[in-house]
Motif scaffolding. Structure first.
Motif, PDB file in Angstrom:
ATOM      1  N   LEU A 301      39.014  39.550  43.950  1.00  0.00           N
ATOM      2  CA  LEU A 301      37.847  39.932  44.752  1.00  0.00           C
ATOM      3  C   LEU A 301      36.650  39.154  44.212  1.00  0.00           C
ATOM      4  N   PHE A 302      35.989  38.405  45.094  1.00  0.00           N
ATOM      5  CA  PHE A 302      34.863  37.568  44.689  1.00  0.00           C
ATOM      6  C   PHE A 302      33.649  37.909  45.533  1.00  0.00           C
ATOM      7  N   PRO A 303      32.462  38.003  44.885  1.00  0.00           N
ATOM      8  CA  PRO A 303      31.261  38.261  45.685  1.00  0.00           C
ATOM      9  C   PRO A 303      30.903  37.013  46.481  1.00  0.00           C
ATOM     10  N   ILE A 304      30.507  37.178  47.714  1.00  0.00           N
ATOM     11  CA  ILE A 304      30.094  36.034  48.517  1.00  0.00           C
ATOM     12  C   ILE A 304      28.797  35.475  47.942  1.00  0.00           C
ATOM     13  N   GLU A 310      27.452  41.046  38.688  1.00  0.00           N
ATOM     14  CA  GLU A 310      27.263  42.214  37.818  1.00  0.00           C
ATOM     15  C   GLU A 310      27.341  43.511  38.619  1.00  0.00           C
ATOM     16  N   LYS A 311      26.779  43.455  39.820  1.00  0.00           N
ATOM     17  CA  LYS A 311      26.816  44.624  40.685  1.00  0.00           C
ATOM     18  C   LYS A 311      28.272  44.965  41.020  1.00  0.00           C
ATOM     19  N   LEU A 312      29.060  43.918  41.249  1.00  0.00           N
ATOM     20  CA  LEU A 312      30.476  44.130  41.547  1.00  0.00           C
ATOM     21  C   LEU A 312      31.179  44.762  40.358  1.00  0.00           C
ATOM     22  N   ARG A 313      30.847  44.264  39.141  1.00  0.00           N
ATOM     23  CA  ARG A 313      31.468  44.817  37.943  1.00  0.00           C
ATOM     24  C   ARG A 313      31.170  46.312  37.820  1.00  0.00           C
ATOM     25  N   ASN A 314      29.909  46.690  38.012  1.00  0.00           N
ATOM     26  CA  ASN A 314      29.530  48.103  37.907  1.00  0.00           C
ATOM     27  C   ASN A 314      30.194  48.951  38.987  1.00  0.00           C
ATOM     28  N   ALA A 324      42.241  56.224  38.968  1.00  0.00           N
ATOM     29  CA  ALA A 324      42.835  55.659  37.767  1.00  0.00           C
ATOM     30  C   ALA A 324      43.955  54.679  38.094  1.00  0.00           C
ATOM     31  N   SER A 325      44.414  54.672  39.337  1.00  0.00           N
ATOM     32  CA  SER A 325      45.539  53.806  39.669  1.00  0.00           C
ATOM     33  C   SER A 325      45.064  52.393  40.014  1.00  0.00           C
ATOM     34  N   PHE A 326      43.765  52.208  39.990  1.00  0.00           N
ATOM     35  CA  PHE A 326      43.185  50.921  40.350  1.00  0.00           C
ATOM     36  C   PHE A 326      42.788  50.174  39.064  1.00  0.00           C
ATOM     37  N   HIS A 327      43.153  48.896  38.962  1.00  0.00           N
ATOM     38  CA  HIS A 327      42.872  48.123  37.743  1.00  0.00           C
ATOM     39  C   HIS A 327      42.061  46.878  38.075  1.00  0.00           C
ATOM     40  N   PHE A 328      41.258  46.400  37.121  1.00  0.00           N
ATOM     41  CA  PHE A 328      40.585  45.118  37.354  1.00  0.00           C
ATOM     42  C   PHE A 328      40.287  44.370  36.063  1.00  0.00           C
ATOM     43  N   GLU A 329      40.247  43.046  36.160  1.00  0.00           N
ATOM     44  CA  GLU A 329      39.916  42.182  35.016  1.00  0.00           C
ATOM     45  C   GLU A 329      39.175  40.955  35.552  1.00  0.00           C
ATOM     46  N   ALA A 330      38.283  40.392  34.746  1.00  0.00           N
ATOM     47  CA  ALA A 330      37.476  39.257  35.211  1.00  0.00           C
ATOM     48  C   ALA A 330      38.358  38.040  35.459  1.00  0.00           C
ATOM     49  N   GLU A 331      37.980  37.220  36.398  1.00  0.00           N
ATOM     50  CA  GLU A 331      38.742  36.022  36.725  1.00  0.00           C
ATOM     51  C   GLU A 331      37.798  34.955  37.294  1.00  0.00           C
ATOM     52  N   SER A 333      37.713  31.309  39.738  1.00  0.00           N
ATOM     53  CA  SER A 333      38.474  30.482  40.655  1.00  0.00           C
ATOM     54  C   SER A 333      37.655  29.245  40.957  1.00  0.00           C
ATOM     55  N   ALA A 334      38.339  28.096  41.053  1.00  0.00           N
ATOM     56  CA  ALA A 334      37.646  26.842  41.331  1.00  0.00           C
ATOM     57  C   ALA A 334      36.902  26.949  42.656  1.00  0.00           C
ATOM     58  N   ALA A 335      37.545  27.570  43.637  1.00  0.00           N
ATOM     59  CA  ALA A 335      36.944  27.612  44.969  1.00  0.00           C
ATOM     60  C   ALA A 335      35.916  28.724  45.109  1.00  0.00           C
ATOM     61  N   LEU A 336      36.130  29.842  44.414  1.00  0.00           N
ATOM     62  CA  LEU A 336      35.327  31.023  44.715  1.00  0.00           C
ATOM     63  C   LEU A 336      34.401  31.479  43.595  1.00  0.00           C
ATOM     64  N   GLY A 337      34.472  30.836  42.430  1.00  0.00           N
ATOM     65  CA  GLY A 337      33.560  31.178  41.348  1.00  0.00           C
ATOM     66  C   GLY A 337      34.017  32.384  40.536  1.00  0.00           C
ATOM     67  N   PHE A 338      33.055  33.201  40.071  1.00  0.00           N
ATOM     68  CA  PHE A 338      33.370  34.338  39.219  1.00  0.00           C
ATOM     69  C   PHE A 338      33.694  35.572  40.043  1.00  0.00           C
ATOM     70  N   GLY A 339      34.755  36.249  39.646  1.00  0.00           N
ATOM     71  CA  GLY A 339      35.136  37.458  40.362  1.00  0.00           C
ATOM     72  C   GLY A 339      36.079  38.288  39.515  1.00  0.00           C
ATOM     73  N   PHE A 340      36.879  39.120  40.158  1.00  0.00           N
ATOM     74  CA  PHE A 340      37.801  39.982  39.437  1.00  0.00           C
ATOM     75  C   PHE A 340      39.187  39.958  40.064  1.00  0.00           C
ATOM     76  N   ARG A 341      40.200  39.988  39.203  1.00  0.00           N
ATOM     77  CA  ARG A 341      41.555  40.165  39.675  1.00  0.00           C
ATOM     78  C   ARG A 341      41.813  41.667  39.660  1.00  0.00           C
ATOM     79  N   CYS A 342      42.222  42.223  40.783  1.00  0.00           N
ATOM     80  CA  CYS A 342      42.331  43.674  40.896  1.00  0.00           C
ATOM     81  C   CYS A 342      43.762  44.084  41.232  1.00  0.00           C
ATOM     82  N   GLY A 343      44.208  45.171  40.627  1.00  0.00           N
ATOM     83  CA  GLY A 343      45.570  45.661  40.837  1.00  0.00           C
ATOM     84  C   GLY A 343      45.577  46.949  41.650  1.00  0.00           C
ATOM     85  N   PHE A 344      46.510  47.034  42.600  1.00  0.00           N
ATOM     86  CA  PHE A 344      46.568  48.177  43.518  1.00  0.00           C
ATOM     87  C   PHE A 344      47.988  48.725  43.621  1.00  0.00           C
TER      88      PHE A 344
END
Ligand code: GTP
Length: 597
Positions: A301-304, A310-314, A324-331, A333-344
């Protein structure tokens, strides 16, 4: 309330069999809300839940019921979600209760999730009261469904309570069965506090609220509580119950379900399944807690707007608190910049979280193609989990790859069985069992999760006109012939669109995605190649024609040098576009491209 007058129960059912409607009727019958407050489906409070008509979060409410025996009982009801993606929420609610109402639609009968839920309830040592709902429907067959429940679930047919949650018929029968057939909770008010942390969420005014089930001891305002896992301590500001509005009480004792508000700052201190005890008189042991949930689908998930990172992180941290079943870690991407890899837990879960982020937190996001978790065995003997297809190394460095499999139960009318079996075979399924429950077939298959995650459920529903039901559990990993397919737009790999597939399906899927992208990407000023490749080998190609804009049209004949000049200029323009310009890929393409039809 004395223990013998408390009953804690969950309502479990297959999706759409009428759990939430029954919950509303019980609330109404116990007078917890006035008719005016009672706007259908009170418990499905999240805006999204109301729109989609499904329950996502388990909800709690305390009811007061004056029974026919003259006693006034306190009933704690936990509504639970029905969709397979949210099975984890179900297991947590069950751990907080002694019994379950099993709701079965009398016109449909036992479904895949009815069975899955019953097994969970039995595992949680629950007493089960079966309820036959929708007997007002002309298509209801209570006699047949009662026997079905006896046959497959093993609950005697004469123990079912027939009701219509819609018309309110025999709601009292349900309440009487609850107080007489479910056991009261056990526990010692004088023992050291053991409170099971069932859920927590963020309230704008109060901060972190925790939902607890008291097993032993007592907690009140002013106490200093300790979270047993992290050891953090907090001062209790308020304890209370749900009526269903949050209502403060003096204290919570054994068997009770309620909330603790303790100005908890660190979200990380509130782990669902943890035990809360008192700091000055701690319990010796923590309660068993919950099985940790394992995300099965990941996406980025990447902010446009890059400033929203930071808002996305919070926002993710706040959602995680509530889920609790939702997970995330920073990631990155060359194309999309800074975002998070999220588990569902599944695709519906993914969609819901994405929508909540945009509605509740006002975030514009791009989601990358979802992927399951693969296990890479490198040639040097090391083993690694792969959450992101873009990170897949060159196959020459990998000894072998394993993919996750599931064991799926599918129930479907005999008439639709053929197409359903074909679908399973197409998706590399292996049949384990095929039995009948009345005129419904129950097929048990092993399937690679990869083949199920994107659109299996939708396909199953459309093949069976909505009648098939589906439930699954994870069933280990197996070595597989997998390849990474890269998607190149204008000869640039789009890392967010790359995906992993079985070798045998790579070409078909590559072609399908290129064709779909051709539809989804708007025409540009220049021609664009859309390609799918494995390594450097192109396996599929589509060309998106340029928007026609012939600059020479303006010049009338004759002056060839002027014409050439213009053409040269245009060529340069085209080059610049290719070199620096980015092809805009609409966000809808990322998910849509992977849905096959
Ligand atoms: P999830 O929360 O999504 O798991 O669904 P649910 O099991 O809570 O089902 P819900 O209560 O939303 O009911 C599903 C549909 O069945 C709704 O359209 C209800 O109006 C309808 N329904 C529920 N109970 C009855 C009943 O007794 N008779 C009839 N005719 N319809 C009912």
């Amino acid at each position: 309330t004395p223990l013998h007058l408390i009953r804690n129960f969950s309502i479990i059912a297959h999706i759409d069999h009428g759990k939430s409607t029954l919950a509303d009727r019980l609330i109404e019958a116990c007078g917890a809300l006035t008719a005016r407050e009672m706007k259908g489906q009170v418990l499905d409070s999240m805006e999204l839940e109301q729109e989609r008509g499904i329950t996502i979060k388990a909800q709690t409410v305390r009811l007061t019921y004056p029974a026919k025996d003259g006693n006034i009982y306190t009933l704690n009801l936990m509504d639970t979600p029905g969709h397979v993606d949210f099975a984890y929420e179900v297991s947590r609610s069950l751990a907080a209760c002694e019994g379950s109402l099993l709701v079965v639609d009398a016109s449909q009968g036992v479904e895949a999730q009815t069975l899955a839920n019953v097994y969970q309830a039995i595992e949680a040592d629950h007493e089960i009261v079966p309820v036959l709902n929708k007997i007002d429907l002309p298509a209801a067959e209570p006699e047949r469904v009662r026997n079905q429940i006896e046959e497959v679930v093993g609950i005697p047919a004469d123990e079912t309570v027939d009701i219509s949650a819609k018309t309110g018929l025999n709601i009292e029968g349900v309440l009487e069965a609850l107080v007489h057939r479910l056991p009261p909770p056990k526990g010692d008010a004088e023992a050291p506090l053991q409170a099971l942390l069932v859920d927590s969420w963020y309230d704008t005014y109060l901060g972190v609220i925790t939902l607890v089930r008291i097993k032993e001891g007592r907690v009140k305002k002013g106490d200093r509580i300790r979270m047993m896992q992290m050891g953090a301590t907090y001062h209790v500001d308020q304890v209370g119950v749900f009526h269903p509005k949050m209502t403060p009480v003096d204290s919570l004792g054994p068997g009770e379900i309620g909330y603790i508000n303790a100005a908890i700052k660190a979200v990380a201190d509130c782990n669902v399944g943890d035990t809360i005890t008192l700091d000055n008189r701690p319990a010796e042991k923590a309660l068993p807690g919950f099985k940790p949930s394992v995300p099965v689908v990941w996406c980025g998930l990447f902010p446009i707007n890059a400033d929203d990172f930071e808002k996305l992180r919070n926002s993710l941290a706040k959602l995680r608190l509530n889920d609790a079943s939702f997970h995330f870690e920073a990631e990155t991407s060359a194309a999309l910049g800074f975002g998070f890899r999220c588990g569902f837990l599944g695709l519906l879960h993914l969609e819901i979280i994405q929508e909540r982020l945009s509605r509740e937190f006002n975030l514009d996001l791009i989601a990358t193609a979802p992927s399951v978790v693969y296990i890479l065995h490198h040639s040097d003997g090391t083993v690694e989990e792969l959450h992101n297809p873009a990170d897949m190394p060159d196959l020459s460095q990998v000894a072998h790859i394993e993919e996750p499999w599931i064991k799926a139960s599918i129930m479907v009318q005999d008439d639709y069985l053929g197409p359903v079996l074909t679908l399973c075979t197409e998706r590399r399924g292996v049949q384990l069992d095929l039995t009948y429950v009345g005129n419904r077939a129950m097929a048990v298959y092993r399937l690679p999760l990869n083949e199920v995650v994107f659109d299996f459920y939708d396909r199953l529903k459309s093949l069976s006109r909505g009648y098939a039901s589906f439930d699954y559990q994870m069933d280990g990993y197996e070595e597989s012939n997998l390849v990474r397919i890269s998607i190149l737009v204008n000869h640039e790999p789009v890392d967010a669109l790359s995906f992993v597939a079985h070798r045998s399906a790579a070409e078909t899927r590559g072609r399908a995605i290129c064709a779909k992208l051709k539809e989804l990407i708007p025409r540009q000023l220049f021609k664009i190649a859309i390609q799918a490749s494995i390594g450097s080998k192109v396996i599929a190609r589509e060309t998106l024609g340029a928007m026609s804009k012939d600059v020479t049209a303006k010049c009338y004949g004759g002056d060839i040098s002027r014409k050439r000049k213009l053409l040269d200029k245009q060529k340069e323009g085209k080059k610049r576009m290719r070199q620096f310009g980015k092809v805009e890929i609409p966000q809808s393409a990322f998910l849509a491209a992977l849905k096959m039809d």
